[in-house]
Every structure is written in C-alpha cells, then in structure tokens.
Motif scaffolding. Structure first.
Motif, PDB file in Angstrom:
ATOM      1  N   SER A 173      -6.201 -17.029 -25.650  1.00 44.10           N
ATOM      2  CA  SER A 173      -6.519 -17.247 -24.238  1.00 44.10           C
ATOM      3  C   SER A 173      -5.522 -16.493 -23.367  1.00 44.10           C
ATOM      4  O   SER A 173      -4.435 -16.101 -23.816  1.00 44.10           O
ATOM      5  N   GLY A 174      -5.882 -16.314 -22.112  1.00 47.18           N
ATOM      6  CA  GLY A 174      -4.990 -15.688 -21.141  1.00 47.18           C
ATOM      7  C   GLY A 174      -5.215 -16.309 -19.773  1.00 47.18           C
ATOM      8  O   GLY A 174      -6.300 -16.839 -19.499  1.00 47.18           O
ATOM      9  N   THR A 175      -4.196 -16.259 -18.935  1.00 44.88           N
ATOM     10  CA  THR A 175      -4.288 -16.829 -17.591  1.00 44.88           C
ATOM     11  C   THR A 175      -4.307 -15.705 -16.563  1.00 44.88           C
ATOM     12  O   THR A 175      -3.408 -14.863 -16.549  1.00 44.88           O
ATOM     13  N   MET A 176      -5.328 -15.698 -15.725  1.00 40.37           N
ATOM     14  CA  MET A 176      -5.425 -14.726 -14.634  1.00 40.37           C
ATOM     15  C   MET A 176      -5.083 -15.429 -13.325  1.00 40.37           C
ATOM     16  O   MET A 176      -5.385 -16.607 -13.137  1.00 40.37           O
ATOM     17  N   GLY A 177      -4.463 -14.708 -12.425  1.00 36.85           N
ATOM     18  CA  GLY A 177      -4.146 -15.251 -11.113  1.00 36.85           C
ATOM     19  C   GLY A 177      -5.061 -14.665 -10.051  1.00 36.85           C
ATOM     20  O   GLY A 177      -5.176 -13.437  -9.926  1.00 36.85           O
ATOM     21  N   TYR A 178      -5.727 -15.528  -9.312  1.00 38.47           N
ATOM     22  CA  TYR A 178      -6.631 -15.112  -8.237  1.00 38.47           C
ATOM     23  C   TYR A 178      -6.139 -15.677  -6.912  1.00 38.47           C
ATOM     24  O   TYR A 178      -5.602 -16.786  -6.861  1.00 38.47           O
ATOM     25  N   PHE A 179      -6.373 -14.931  -5.840  1.00 37.70           N
ATOM     26  CA  PHE A 179      -6.268 -15.475  -4.492  1.00 37.70           C
ATOM     27  C   PHE A 179      -7.690 -15.659  -3.965  1.00 37.70           C
ATOM     28  O   PHE A 179      -8.639 -15.064  -4.477  1.00 37.70           O
ATOM     29  N   THR A 180      -7.842 -16.462  -2.937  1.00 40.91           N
ATOM     30  CA  THR A 180      -9.186 -16.788  -2.459  1.00 40.91           C
ATOM     31  C   THR A 180      -9.943 -15.563  -1.969  1.00 40.91           C
ATOM     32  O   THR A 180     -11.174 -15.530  -2.032  1.00 40.91           O
ATOM     33  N   HIS A 181      -9.243 -14.551  -1.469  1.00 44.16           N
ATOM     34  CA  HIS A 181      -9.941 -13.343  -0.999  1.00 44.16           C
ATOM     35  C   HIS A 181     -10.224 -12.362  -2.140  1.00 44.16           C
ATOM     36  O   HIS A 181     -10.784 -11.295  -1.910  1.00 44.16           O
ATOM     37  N   LYS A 182      -9.806 -12.697  -3.370  1.00 45.70           N
ATOM     38  CA  LYS A 182     -10.066 -11.918  -4.582  1.00 45.70           C
ATOM     39  C   LYS A 182      -9.431 -10.529  -4.556  1.00 45.70           C
ATOM     40  O   LYS A 182      -9.859  -9.631  -5.291  1.00 45.70           O
ATOM     41  N   MET A 183      -8.423 -10.374  -3.725  1.00 49.93           N
ATOM     42  CA  MET A 183      -7.637  -9.139  -3.702  1.00 49.93           C
ATOM     43  C   MET A 183      -6.213  -9.469  -4.122  1.00 49.93           C
ATOM     44  O   MET A 183      -5.731 -10.584  -3.910  1.00 49.93           O
ATOM     45  N   PRO A 184      -5.507  -8.497  -4.729  1.00 48.51           N
ATOM     46  CA  PRO A 184      -4.100  -8.742  -5.059  1.00 48.51           C
ATOM     47  C   PRO A 184      -3.244  -8.743  -3.800  1.00 48.51           C
ATOM     48  O   PRO A 184      -3.672  -8.253  -2.746  1.00 48.51           O
ATOM     49  N   PHE A 185      -2.060  -9.301  -3.917  1.00 45.94           N
ATOM     50  CA  PHE A 185      -1.098  -9.179  -2.820  1.00 45.94           C
ATOM     51  C   PHE A 185       0.022  -8.260  -3.269  1.00 45.94           C
ATOM     52  O   PHE A 185       0.702  -8.510  -4.265  1.00 45.94           O
ATOM     53  N   ILE A 186       0.205  -7.188  -2.537  1.00 43.56           N
ATOM     54  CA  ILE A 186       1.276  -6.220  -2.784  1.00 43.56           C
ATOM     55  C   ILE A 186       2.026  -6.090  -1.470  1.00 43.56           C
ATOM     56  O   ILE A 186       1.510  -5.498  -0.511  1.00 43.56           O
ATOM     57  N   GLY A 187       3.212  -6.684  -1.376  1.00 44.87           N
ATOM     58  CA  GLY A 187       3.889  -6.618  -0.090  1.00 44.87           C
ATOM     59  C   GLY A 187       5.161  -7.428  -0.022  1.00 44.87           C
ATOM     60  O   GLY A 187       5.693  -7.914  -1.020  1.00 44.87           O
ATOM     61  N   ARG A 188       5.638  -7.610   1.211  1.00 43.34           N
ATOM     62  CA  ARG A 188       6.906  -8.271   1.494  1.00 43.34           C
ATOM     63  C   ARG A 188       6.666  -9.754   1.791  1.00 43.34           C
ATOM     64  O   ARG A 188       5.796 -10.128   2.576  1.00 43.34           O
ATOM     65  N   LEU A 189       7.482 -10.612   1.152  1.00 42.95           N
ATOM     66  CA  LEU A 189       7.443 -12.040   1.414  1.00 42.95           C
ATOM     67  C   LEU A 189       8.478 -12.429   2.460  1.00 42.95           C
ATOM     68  O   LEU A 189       8.230 -13.283   3.313  1.00 42.95           O
ATOM     69  N   SER A 190       9.639 -11.828   2.363  1.00 42.84           N
ATOM     70  CA  SER A 190      10.722 -12.024   3.327  1.00 42.84           C
ATOM     71  C   SER A 190      11.650 -10.833   3.172  1.00 42.84           C
ATOM     72  O   SER A 190      11.363  -9.915   2.391  1.00 42.84           O
ATOM     73  N   GLU A 191      12.753 -10.814   3.877  1.00 44.41           N
ATOM     74  CA  GLU A 191      13.657  -9.668   3.801  1.00 44.41           C
ATOM     75  C   GLU A 191      14.124  -9.456   2.367  1.00 44.41           C
ATOM     76  O   GLU A 191      14.681 -10.360   1.730  1.00 44.41           O
ATOM     77  N   ASN A 192      13.853  -8.262   1.831  1.00 41.56           N
ATOM     78  CA  ASN A 192      14.254  -7.856   0.487  1.00 41.56           C
ATOM     79  C   ASN A 192      13.588  -8.682  -0.618  1.00 41.56           C
ATOM     80  O   ASN A 192      14.027  -8.666  -1.765  1.00 41.56           O
ATOM     81  N   GLU A 193      12.538  -9.415  -0.284  1.00 38.34           N
ATOM     82  CA  GLU A 193      11.816 -10.200  -1.276  1.00 38.34           C
ATOM     83  C   GLU A 193      10.347  -9.774  -1.247  1.00 38.34           C
ATOM     84  O   GLU A 193       9.713  -9.793  -0.191  1.00 38.34           O
ATOM     85  N   TRP A 194       9.807  -9.397  -2.428  1.00 40.57           N
ATOM     86  CA  TRP A 194       8.508  -8.753  -2.511  1.00 40.57           C
ATOM     87  C   TRP A 194       7.637  -9.433  -3.562  1.00 40.57           C
ATOM     88  O   TRP A 194       8.128 -10.210  -4.381  1.00 40.57           O
TER      89      TRP A 194
END
Length: 313
Positions: free
Chosen positions: A221-242
C-alpha cells in the motif's frame, strides 16, 4: 499508454476531445475504437480508448536514486535514517534548529516540508508537520500488486503497453516479464495486510475473469496526499519555511519541478513560485476528515460500477 473507457460515452465526443488536444496542445494521441482496444486487452469491461504514443513507464526507485546521485554530484548532502524530534525557529528568527532523536541538531537557514500525507501517522513526523499542512492534507490510500505468471496472461494482454481506464478509482497495469504489475483503488482507510492480496485479485478478475487462478507474488500500500483543490502546493509557508507537497499520486512527474522552483526561489530569489499562491492549501481537518472522504469515495466507486454495467449492457 492506452486509456480505455469504462463509462458509456459517444465515440464522436472522445474523438473530438482527442482532436482538440492534438491541435491545441500538440499531444501525441490517437483514438482507438472498441475493436482495436479489445485486440490489445481482451476484456468486456472496456469500450473505445485513447493511445498516448509519448507516454512511458519507468522504475521509480531507480529514478529517485538517479536524482540523488545527480544532486550529490552537484554538492548536495543526503542523510538517511536521521529521524527528527523537533523543528523550531531560533530566537533570531532567520534560522531553524532541527533536532534529531539522538540529541544531535542541525542549524538550517531554510526548511522545506516534503512529507505529504505520510507525516500524519508517523510517530515523530506527525508532530513535526506544519500545522496548516497537517489540517489541509487529506491522506488517501492506494495499492499495488505483482502477480505470479499465469498461462492466460499473454492472451488477456497481447500488447506490451501500459494500461489504465477512465474510472475515478482507475486501475493501471502492465506486464513485467511473465508477471503483471497491477495497481489501483483509493480508500480513506488502509485495507488490512491479511485482506490486501484478495481485494486486489478481486478487482483484477472483475476486468479479466480469464485470469482466474492467478496468484499474488507481493502486494503493498501507499499513502497519497491530496488538497481539496487537487493541486500540489509549492511555495512559502513563512519566512525561510517552504513546502512542496500534496501531489496526489502524480509526484513522479512533478516533484522535481517543485524542487527546482523552491531551489531557485531560495538560491536566486526567483519569483516564479508565486504563481502557485493561488493553490494555497485550505485546512479541512486533515486525517480527521477521513470518514467524509470514505463516504465520498464509496459514492464514486458505486457510480463507477453503475456506469460500467451500463457499458457492458
């Protein structure tokens, strides 16, 4: 790769879609009628299909190892078997202290979260997962098996293509030597190890009953991660945190793109990564949303079965 139709849909509509993709995007696609599809995979479960001449299958572990080798050749350091107990921002605010379970620590200017939904249930990673990602990433289970050889396998699959279909919980499979690599299903809750082989065999035999008696070499088995919009998130969460996460089972094609975007943002100040701000994750409960996901997926699977029975009738 051949994508076969399970849902009843007019051949004219599919031919029109294929024509648009070829004309507008330059896709290397060909429409196949039901007779041609059946000559390549002998089953009553499918109608017509679409063949992608540019698609191919590859070995994902070898691909990851090749990327690691290239990265190390360019000066990157990769440390395996180094479980982390805590990540905290230092008082100065621009650096992080990454503490390992053996009491050692790493001082880092940047932290990139790439754990996807695997971090939810990990004994240490679950507590390290960024709180927003933890509540936004929906963990979804999927499964793969490799069968043992069967005398009817070549007759069932005369063509050496990768195959899939257009169901929500699609199957995907290809021959490897005299065996069959077969994957599919989506579940909110993991199928127990003692049931997994039979569950996968039942799915396979619904499409290819002539393979009755085939046995399983290995299943996982394997676990996939989904967001509700079905797109990945590639970006900044906070300063110097991605973050580069939530690829929903399509990571082999796109995680390298995410890595390049974040690397160029960190090293060069490249702002292309801002294009993904539109897809900032929406907290919806994370793993606590599993019962709702379970209900939704069962509804989709019931719809798939109903539509499939209409095609066969």
């Amino acid at each position: 790769m051949l994508t076969a139709t399970v849902f009843p849909k007019s051949q004219a509509a599919i031919q029109e879609e294929v024509g648009e993709l070829v004309d507008i995007l330059g896709a290397s696609l060909s429409f196949l009628d039901a007779e041609t599809v059946n000559s390549k995979c002998r089953t009553d479960a499918y109608g017509c299909g679409v063949f992608d001449n540019s698609a191919f299958g590859f070995h994902p572990l070898k691909y990851c190892l090749a990327l690691a080798d290239k990265a190390q050749g360019l000066g990157a350091h990769i440390f395996e078997d180094c479980p982390i107990s805590r990540i905290e921002r230092k008082r100065a605010g621009r650096r992080f202290s990454v503490e390992l379970v053996d009491s050692r620590s790493i001082s880092a200017e940047h932290v990139v979260h790439c754990g996807s939904a695997y971090s939810h249930d990990h004994p240490t990673a679950g507590s390290l997962m960024h709180s927003m990602l933890k509540m936004a990433a929906l963990p979804v289970m999927t499964y793969v098996m490799i069968t043992n050889p069967h005398p009817q396998l070549e007759n069932a699959l005369p063509a050496n293509h990768c195959f899939t279909d257009d169901r929500f919980a699609c199957a995907y499979y290809r021959k490897i030597g005299g065996q069959l690599l077969y994957g599919g299903r989506v579940d909110a809750f993991e199928v127990s190890a003692d049931r997994l082989q039979q569950v996968m065999l039942d799915d396979l035999l619904q499409t290819f009953p002539q393979l009755r008696g085939i046995s399983v070499d290995v299943a996982w088995s394997g676990t996939m991660g989904y967001f509700t919009h079905k797109m990945p998130f590639i970006g900044r969460l906070s300063e110097n945190e991605w973050a580069s996460t939530g690829f929903g089972g399509h990571g082999m094609c796109t995680t390298s793109v995410g890595g390049k975007l974040i690397a160029s943002a960190i090293a060069e100040g490249n702002e292309r990564i801002e294009l993904f701000k539109t897809f900032f994750p929406i907290p919806v409960g994370g793993k606590f949303a599993r019962p709702a996901i379970h209900f939704m997926y069962n509804w989709y699977k019931a719809r798939d079965r109903l539509q499939g029975s209409r095609l066969r009738s």
